[in-house]
Scaffold this motif. Structure first.
Motif, PDB file in Angstrom:
ATOM      1  N   LYS A  10       0.893  -1.233  -0.011  1.00  0.00           N
ATOM      2  CA  LYS A  10      -0.072   0.125  -0.097  1.00  0.00           C
ATOM      3  C   LYS A  10       0.852   1.234   0.078  1.00  0.00           C
ATOM      4  O   LYS A  10       0.608   2.329  -0.536  1.00  0.00           O
ATOM      5  CB  LYS A  10      -1.110   0.056   1.309  1.00  0.00           C
ATOM      6  CG  LYS A  10      -2.168  -0.849   1.042  1.00  0.00           C
ATOM      7  CD  LYS A  10      -3.121  -0.794   1.817  1.00  0.00           C
ATOM      8  CE  LYS A  10      -3.990   0.267   1.352  1.00  0.00           C
ATOM      9  NZ  LYS A  10      -5.257   0.434   1.707  1.00  0.00           N
ATOM     10  N   GLU A  11       1.999   1.260   0.719  1.00  0.00           N
ATOM     11  CA  GLU A  11       2.777   2.336   0.670  1.00  0.00           C
ATOM     12  C   GLU A  11       3.440   2.584  -0.629  1.00  0.00           C
ATOM     13  O   GLU A  11       3.728   3.700  -1.129  1.00  0.00           O
ATOM     14  CB  GLU A  11       4.020   2.130   1.773  1.00  0.00           C
ATOM     15  CG  GLU A  11       3.548   2.484   3.125  1.00  0.00           C
ATOM     16  CD  GLU A  11       4.522   1.974   4.291  1.00  0.00           C
ATOM     17  OE1 GLU A  11       4.283   2.530   5.428  1.00  0.00           O
ATOM     18  OE2 GLU A  11       5.314   1.007   3.904  1.00  0.00           O
ATOM     19  N   TYR A  66      -1.673  -2.427 -10.197  1.00  0.00           N
ATOM     20  CA  TYR A  66      -1.460  -1.191  -9.720  1.00  0.00           C
ATOM     21  C   TYR A  66       0.128  -0.656  -9.888  1.00  0.00           C
ATOM     22  O   TYR A  66       0.918  -1.487  -9.453  1.00  0.00           O
ATOM     23  CB  TYR A  66      -1.616  -1.177  -8.199  1.00  0.00           C
ATOM     24  CG  TYR A  66      -3.067  -1.460  -7.428  1.00  0.00           C
ATOM     25  CD1 TYR A  66      -3.892  -0.348  -7.329  1.00  0.00           C
ATOM     26  CD2 TYR A  66      -3.394  -2.863  -7.303  1.00  0.00           C
ATOM     27  CE1 TYR A  66      -5.128  -0.355  -7.123  1.00  0.00           C
ATOM     28  CE2 TYR A  66      -4.995  -3.040  -6.843  1.00  0.00           C
ATOM     29  CZ  TYR A  66      -5.720  -1.692  -6.697  1.00  0.00           C
ATOM     30  OH  TYR A  66      -6.939  -2.088  -6.136  1.00  0.00           O
ATOM     31  N   ASP A  96      -9.228  -8.125  -3.691  1.00  0.00           N
ATOM     32  CA  ASP A  96      -8.672  -6.709  -3.488  1.00  0.00           C
ATOM     33  C   ASP A  96      -9.856  -6.062  -2.822  1.00  0.00           C
ATOM     34  O   ASP A  96     -10.458  -5.263  -3.379  1.00  0.00           O
ATOM     35  CB  ASP A  96      -8.606  -5.961  -4.875  1.00  0.00           C
ATOM     36  CG  ASP A  96      -8.125  -4.643  -5.058  1.00  0.00           C
ATOM     37  OD1 ASP A  96      -7.536  -4.268  -3.849  1.00  0.00           O
ATOM     38  OD2 ASP A  96      -7.971  -4.197  -6.066  1.00  0.00           O
ATOM     39  N   SER A 109      -7.481  -7.751   3.676  1.00  0.00           N
ATOM     40  CA  SER A 109      -6.453  -6.492   3.963  1.00  0.00           C
ATOM     41  C   SER A 109      -5.382  -7.201   4.861  1.00  0.00           C
ATOM     42  O   SER A 109      -4.141  -6.927   4.773  1.00  0.00           O
ATOM     43  CB  SER A 109      -7.021  -5.516   4.637  1.00  0.00           C
ATOM     44  OG  SER A 109      -7.625  -5.884   6.024  1.00  0.00           O
ATOM     45  N   LEU A 149      -6.836  -1.394  -2.761  1.00  0.00           N
ATOM     46  CA  LEU A 149      -5.389  -0.787  -2.491  1.00  0.00           C
ATOM     47  C   LEU A 149      -5.170   0.443  -2.974  1.00  0.00           C
ATOM     48  O   LEU A 149      -3.876   1.189  -2.481  1.00  0.00           O
ATOM     49  CB  LEU A 149      -4.457  -1.916  -3.419  1.00  0.00           C
ATOM     50  CG  LEU A 149      -4.356  -3.354  -2.769  1.00  0.00           C
ATOM     51  CD1 LEU A 149      -3.639  -3.872  -3.637  1.00  0.00           C
ATOM     52  CD2 LEU A 149      -3.650  -3.252  -1.193  1.00  0.00           C
ATOM     53  N   PRO A 157      -4.916   4.695  -2.577  1.00  0.00           N
ATOM     54  CA  PRO A 157      -4.707   5.178  -1.133  1.00  0.00           C
ATOM     55  C   PRO A 157      -5.764   6.045  -1.070  1.00  0.00           C
ATOM     56  O   PRO A 157      -6.839   6.376  -2.115  1.00  0.00           O
ATOM     57  CB  PRO A 157      -3.489   6.135  -1.459  1.00  0.00           C
ATOM     58  CG  PRO A 157      -2.958   5.590  -2.704  1.00  0.00           C
ATOM     59  CD  PRO A 157      -4.025   4.768  -3.334  1.00  0.00           C
TER      60      PRO A 157
END
Length: 194
Positions: free
Chosen positions: A4-5, A47, A65, A70, A192, A194
């Motif tokens: 995610k980052e 992504y 997803d 998560s 995913l 942000p």
């Protein structure tokens, strides 16, 4: 840095054409080994993300997803580094058309990216690729641009899925980039992001 980052790092540079081009200059394709588990997923979400100064694509079956998965997101996500490429069905395109789109990317992405960034939609955040586009175990996925005169810069971003079946090579294409989002591809469908 987490998945995610890494995706958030791409999101952070979406407004900056110069930074985007620095990362897109790292390659024009990635390979994806289709896993066994996404049989019930109608699509694979791809992504872009940045990790340790490198561009990657993070691919996850759409069924996983979600918020529900998560805690196990790493288990269902395939990390694909971007590299340089050297050298029928309703979603299948001819080899001529595939090569035309791939060459359009090679020739035009440096002018297309700034125009797209300045547009209302901005640069892509993710792609939805139908699972059926992956016809062999190891598929190659390459950036392309489709001619679309009504779009900013006259092109729309594309991913060409190349399936090498030994004696035959098939090019599949029914990929959708987001944004823009649609009734079938809503923002909450892409956990995913942000």
């Amino acid at each position: 840095m987490t998945i995610k980052e890494s995706i958030a790092a791409w999101e952070a540079i979406r407004p900056d054409s110069t930074l985007l081009l620095n990362y897109l200059d790292q390659g024009n394709f990635f390979t994806f080994e289709f896993p066994d588990y996404p049989k019930e997923s109608p699509a694979i979400h791809a992504y872009p993300g940045i990790y340790e100064g490198k561009l990657y694509f993070f691919l996850i079956p759409s069924a996983y997803d979600t918020q529900e998965y998560s805690e196990e997101i790493n288990k269902y996500t395939t990390v694909c580094p971007i590299r340089f490429l050297l050298g029928g069905e309703e979603d299948r395109i001819t080899d001529i058309e595939a090569k035309k789109r791939i060459n359009a990317w090679k020739k035009n992405y440096k002018t297309w990216v700034p125009v797209q960034v300045a547009s209302q939609t901005g640069i892509f955040m993710a792609f939805s690729i139908p699972s059926q586009d992956f016809e062999c175990l190891d598929a190659q996925v390459t950036f392309g641009l489709k001619v679309k005169p009504e779009m900013p810069g006259g092109y729309e971003v594309d991913l060409i899925v190349t399936n090498n079946m030994g004696k035959q090579i098939y090019y599949d294409d029914f990929v959708t980039s987001v944004p823009p989002f649609s009734a079938s591809l809503l923002p909450h469908s892409f956990y995913l992001l942000p």
